[in-house]
Write a protein that holds these residues in place. Structure first.
Motif, PDB file in Angstrom:
ATOM      1  N   ARG A   1      -4.283   4.291   3.165  1.00  0.00           N
ATOM      2  CA  ARG A   1      -4.263   3.076   3.727  1.00  0.00           C
ATOM      3  C   ARG A   1      -5.743   2.487   4.154  1.00  0.00           C
ATOM      4  O   ARG A   1      -6.218   1.448   3.862  1.00  0.00           O
TER       5      ARG A   1
ATOM      6  N   TYR B   1      -0.775   9.514   3.873  1.00  0.00           N
ATOM      7  CA  TYR B   1      -0.762   7.975   3.636  1.00  0.00           C
ATOM      8  C   TYR B   1      -1.884   7.341   4.483  1.00  0.00           C
ATOM      9  O   TYR B   1      -2.510   6.334   3.924  1.00  0.00           O
ATOM     10  N   ASP B   2      -2.248   7.785   5.589  1.00  0.00           N
ATOM     11  CA  ASP B   2      -3.332   7.053   6.384  1.00  0.00           C
ATOM     12  C   ASP B   2      -4.611   7.089   5.498  1.00  0.00           C
ATOM     13  O   ASP B   2      -5.321   6.101   5.649  1.00  0.00           O
TER      14      ASP B   2
ATOM     15  N   VAL C   1       0.747  -1.197   0.014  1.00  0.00           N
ATOM     16  CA  VAL C   1      -0.004   0.093  -0.006  1.00  0.00           C
ATOM     17  C   VAL C   1       0.922   1.188  -0.037  1.00  0.00           C
ATOM     18  O   VAL C   1       0.400   2.189  -0.706  1.00  0.00           O
TER      19      VAL C   1
END
Length: 503
Positions: free
Chosen positions: A103, A99-100, A83
């Motif tokens: 994800r 990024y979270d 990912v």
């Protein structure tokens, strides 16, 4: 958000202590509407889940991210991106978010994909003797000090769950034949139906649905054991789920930690003992009050009677070189000198090979599975020694050749003689006509007399051959003449006279 502790306290204050909503609101510093909501709903917990997830930065990129996730899922497992790698690729396209968010979105995307592709299966049940399942697995062991990947054949009776496990160097067809024969011999019978995946040693062509074209030799084996072969649907392992589960069980219980053996024979004997011990110690998954072994013993009468060993070999033609060698499976094997110049047929079994010429067996060897080895039988080259006795000393087939008993002692004594090789060749040639036992006995007699000459040994053999000739044939008493006829030469004179009586 109200916690379960707060909700519990509100309910106790009202229903147990009898406080009013106003008092509870004042003590817990909550609004009256909140207290009323808890009391009226009779719920013990409240949760909040956002119906619409705002994606202020990712929202414009969801279509691109969906496409990247789908392309990644279609790749082979080893080539798939993590990912974070997908996030980095998205940043290169202009995404400015974190990024979270990527994800969490990828996690929800995978959950939707899995929920849409999960298959439901119907549990299967089999009658005694109805079917067995077969499969292969690859396991790692230490064999004779070397870490080796072995191919393990798995047989499993579907009713009793009794298993048979045996290790081989290869997955070739002759190994399949050997595994079935040893398994059926252990079970003391076969089942009416065998369930397989689409392995190349059994299935030549996969058609639509369940239709298959099976290998001719494989069908011969099934016909010998009276088994009807059935192939699974491609990528439908649940159709032979029992043996698939057995592979994992054997790997965990038998091959972990890593096993160490000196030979395949030692390993397979240990595996068979483990199969029996496991069956006697574990309950049947459906009949919990009985062990697998007891159910297996009850199933045995329902099995198809064991038909004996199937002649399971893989046949291939070969040419014989002038050095009396044939090449098979990256190794060379010797044949008798009389076979040179004509083609032969090699019949490869799981543990040995048989070499035939014109239907006659000319040589047999233990099968080797390493590469570039030459396996000699020195007796194959003895006829050549009659013309080239000097090859006895330096010939590759005779290097480190240990002859038995008295024959070996004669060889040791003749080694110092000037014509020792020639004499030894004469003695060895006699083995081809008189047999090894007779020549060895003649050598022992010569050594007991203190001599080791080939002339003496050959003379002993000749005398024994003459002594073994049949004696005169004795006429039974019932057929003997009681009155022997007397010799009368005058009878011939009557034949010489003329018709009128004149001589």
């Amino acid at each position: 958000m109200l916690t379960v502790e707060t909700i519990g306290r509100i309910r106790r204050e009202f229903f147990v202590k009898g406080k009013t909503i106003k008092e509870i609101s004042r003590d817990l510093k909550l609004s009256r509407n909140t207290v009323r909501k808890v009391l009226r709903s009779e719920a013990t917990s409240f949760g909040y889940e956002r119906s619409v997830q705002p994606l202020p930065r990712l929202g414009a990129w969801t279509a691109t991210l969906d496409r990247m996730l789908m392309e990644n899922a279609l790749k082979p497992t080893r080539e798939r991106l993590t990912v974070i790698r997908i996030f980095e690729a998205l940043r290169e396209l202009g995404y400015e978010g974190g990024y979270d968010a990527v994800r969490r979105y990828a996690k929800r995307w995978r959950s939707r994909q899995v929920s849409g592709t999960v298959d439901a299966h119907v549990p299967l049940i089999f009658a005694p003797g109805e079917a067995y399942q077969f499969d292969w697995s690859h396991e790692i062991v230490v064999l004779n000090g070397t870490t080796t990947v072995v191919k393990v054949a798995h047989l499993r009776l579907c009713h009793s769950r009794m298993m048979f496990v045996r290790a081989y160097p290869r997955e070739s067809q002759e190994m399949v034949f050997d595994a079935h024969d040893r398994g059926f011999a252990f079970f003391r019978g076969a089942c009416a139906r065998g369930i397989y995946d689409n392995m190349k040693t059994a299935v030549e062509t996969v058609f639509v649905g369940k239709e298959r074209r099976f290998n001719r030799r494989f069908l011969q084996m099934c016909g010998h054991y009276l088994v009807e072969p059935t192939a699974c649907t491609p990528a439908a392992g649940w159709e032979k789920g029992q043996v698939e589960n057995q592979v994992g069980l054997v790997r965990e219980r038998f091959f972990t930690p890593r096993l160490r053996f000196k030979s395949y024979e030692e390993m397979n004997a240990w595996l068979l003992d483990r199969c029996v011990a496991h069956a006697k110690a574990h309950p049947h998954p459906e009949m919990r009050d009985r062990t697998v072994w007891s159910v297996f013993e009850a199933e045995r009468p329902a099995l198809v009677a064991y038909a004996g060993r199937f002649d399971g070999f893989h046949s291939t033609p070969a040419a014989v070189s002038k050095t009396c060698l044939v090449r098979f499976d990256n190794n060379k094997y010797s044949v008798p000198a009389r076979a040179v110049g004509r083609p032969v047929e090699i019949q490869a079994y799981a543990d040995h090979i048989v070499i035939r010429q014109d239907g006659e067996v000319v040589a047999e060897h233990v099968r080797r599975f390493s590469r570039d080895q030459t396996i000699y039988d020195p007796w194959h080259y003895v006829p050549v020694l009659a013309r080239k006795p000097g090859a006895l000393r330096n010939g590759a087939p005779f290097r480190n050749w240990v002859l038995p008993g008295a024959l070996g002692r004669v060889q040791g004594r003749l080694a110092a003689a000037a014509d020792g090789d020639r004499q030894m060749v004469d003695i060895l040639s006699a083995v081809l006509t008189d047999g090894l036992a007779a020549v060895e006995a003649a050598c022992g007699e010569a050594l007991s007399d203190g001599v080791q000459s080939s002339a003496v040994i050959l003379n002993i053999l000749a005398r024994r051959r003459e002594a073994s000739l049949p004696g005169p044939i004795l006429t039974p008493a019932a057929l003997r003449l009681q009155h022997e006829p007397a010799a009368d030469c005058a009878r011939y004179d009557s034949l010489r006279s003329s018709p009128d009586g004149t001589p």
